[in-house]
Design an enzyme around this catalytic site. Sequence first.
Site, PDB file in Angstrom:
ATOM      1  N   TYR A 106       0.836  -1.201   0.000  1.00  0.00           N
ATOM      2  CA  TYR A 106       0.000   0.000   0.000  1.00  0.00           C
ATOM      3  C   TYR A 106       0.872   1.253   0.000  1.00  0.00           C
ATOM      4  O   TYR A 106       0.539   2.239  -0.665  1.00  0.00           O
ATOM      5  CB  TYR A 106      -0.941   0.000   1.214  1.00  0.00           C
ATOM      6  CG  TYR A 106      -2.031  -1.033   1.094  1.00  0.00           C
ATOM      7  CD1 TYR A 106      -3.233  -0.732   0.473  1.00  0.00           C
ATOM      8  CD2 TYR A 106      -1.857  -2.315   1.604  1.00  0.00           C
ATOM      9  CE1 TYR A 106      -4.234  -1.688   0.358  1.00  0.00           C
ATOM     10  CE2 TYR A 106      -2.846  -3.268   1.502  1.00  0.00           C
ATOM     11  CZ  TYR A 106      -4.040  -2.953   0.873  1.00  0.00           C
ATOM     12  OH  TYR A 106      -5.026  -3.901   0.762  1.00  0.00           O
ATOM     13  N   ASN A 129     -12.293   1.169  -5.755  1.00  0.00           N
ATOM     14  CA  ASN A 129     -11.946   0.889  -7.145  1.00  0.00           C
ATOM     15  C   ASN A 129     -13.190   0.379  -7.887  1.00  0.00           C
ATOM     16  O   ASN A 129     -13.717  -0.671  -7.547  1.00  0.00           O
ATOM     17  CB  ASN A 129     -10.826  -0.170  -7.170  1.00  0.00           C
ATOM     18  CG  ASN A 129     -10.466  -0.639  -8.557  1.00  0.00           C
ATOM     19  OD1 ASN A 129     -10.916  -0.128  -9.558  1.00  0.00           O
ATOM     20  ND2 ASN A 129      -9.628  -1.675  -8.601  1.00  0.00           N
ATOM     21  N   CYS A 137      -6.545  -4.460  -7.978  1.00  0.00           N
ATOM     22  CA  CYS A 137      -6.224  -4.082  -6.600  1.00  0.00           C
ATOM     23  C   CYS A 137      -5.855  -5.294  -5.746  1.00  0.00           C
ATOM     24  O   CYS A 137      -5.260  -5.132  -4.679  1.00  0.00           O
ATOM     25  CB  CYS A 137      -7.365  -3.284  -5.973  1.00  0.00           C
ATOM     26  SG  CYS A 137      -8.986  -3.985  -6.154  1.00  0.00           S
ATOM     27  N   HIS A 138      -6.135  -6.500  -6.234  1.00  0.00           N
ATOM     28  CA  HIS A 138      -5.711  -7.696  -5.483  1.00  0.00           C
ATOM     29  C   HIS A 138      -4.188  -7.820  -5.445  1.00  0.00           C
ATOM     30  O   HIS A 138      -3.655  -8.548  -4.615  1.00  0.00           O
ATOM     31  CB  HIS A 138      -6.351  -8.970  -6.056  1.00  0.00           C
ATOM     32  CG  HIS A 138      -6.005  -9.251  -7.481  1.00  0.00           C
ATOM     33  ND1 HIS A 138      -6.733  -8.738  -8.537  1.00  0.00           N
ATOM     34  CD2 HIS A 138      -5.021  -9.999  -8.023  1.00  0.00           C
ATOM     35  CE1 HIS A 138      -6.208  -9.168  -9.670  1.00  0.00           C
ATOM     36  NE2 HIS A 138      -5.159  -9.930  -9.394  1.00  0.00           N
ATOM     37  N   GLU A 164      -2.171 -16.009 -10.674  1.00  0.00           N
ATOM     38  CA  GLU A 164      -1.198 -15.214 -11.427  1.00  0.00           C
ATOM     39  C   GLU A 164       0.241 -15.636 -11.160  1.00  0.00           C
ATOM     40  O   GLU A 164       1.165 -15.112 -11.759  1.00  0.00           O
ATOM     41  CB  GLU A 164      -1.350 -13.729 -11.073  1.00  0.00           C
ATOM     42  CG  GLU A 164      -2.662 -13.162 -11.560  1.00  0.00           C
ATOM     43  CD  GLU A 164      -2.822 -11.697 -11.223  1.00  0.00           C
ATOM     44  OE1 GLU A 164      -1.927 -11.110 -10.566  1.00  0.00           O
ATOM     45  OE2 GLU A 164      -3.849 -11.118 -11.626  1.00  0.00           O
TER      46      GLU A 164
END
Length: 169
Positions: A106, A129, A137-138, A164
């Site tokens: 963050y 978001n 945002c993950h 991912e």
Amino acid sequence: MHLTLSRLDSPIGPLALACDDAGTVRGLSFGDGLTGAMRREYPGAALGEGEAPAAVAQEIAAYFDGDRAALTRIDWSLEGAAAGDGFQARVWRALANVPAGVTISYGEMAKRAGEPGAAQAAGTALNRNPIPLILACHRVIGADGSLTGFGGGLGRKEWLLRHEGALLI
């Protein structure tokens, strides 16, 4: 502006999409809440139900099938959004530059949005978001590597990061 609201199935549950008449994504949610978010961000927009644009549905399916770059091929826009300017919007736009498989803190997100030291404010912006998953945002995690704060739930956040290939501590 007219926004078409639609639903897509995914391995992490139903996704709700809002797209303009050009097929550009303006909103996404994990199930419920999209209508309220679109009324907040695009208060003058007419909302109607319909089908997701085929190109958007195809790229989302490709992402879940393992194509880590698929989300970058989806047209999205914040133009005309109520929060389309300022720090919050800079955070949202900075998300587009965090590649799949990479996580940042963050604090780093706040720095990239031009406000070093504003990690908590970055978290607040990420929580609002309007296009999560596409503006990923993950991929933003705690400074200590912890999975914190995700509107879609921490289970989804962990699933997406593992999907991912992100290294989780």
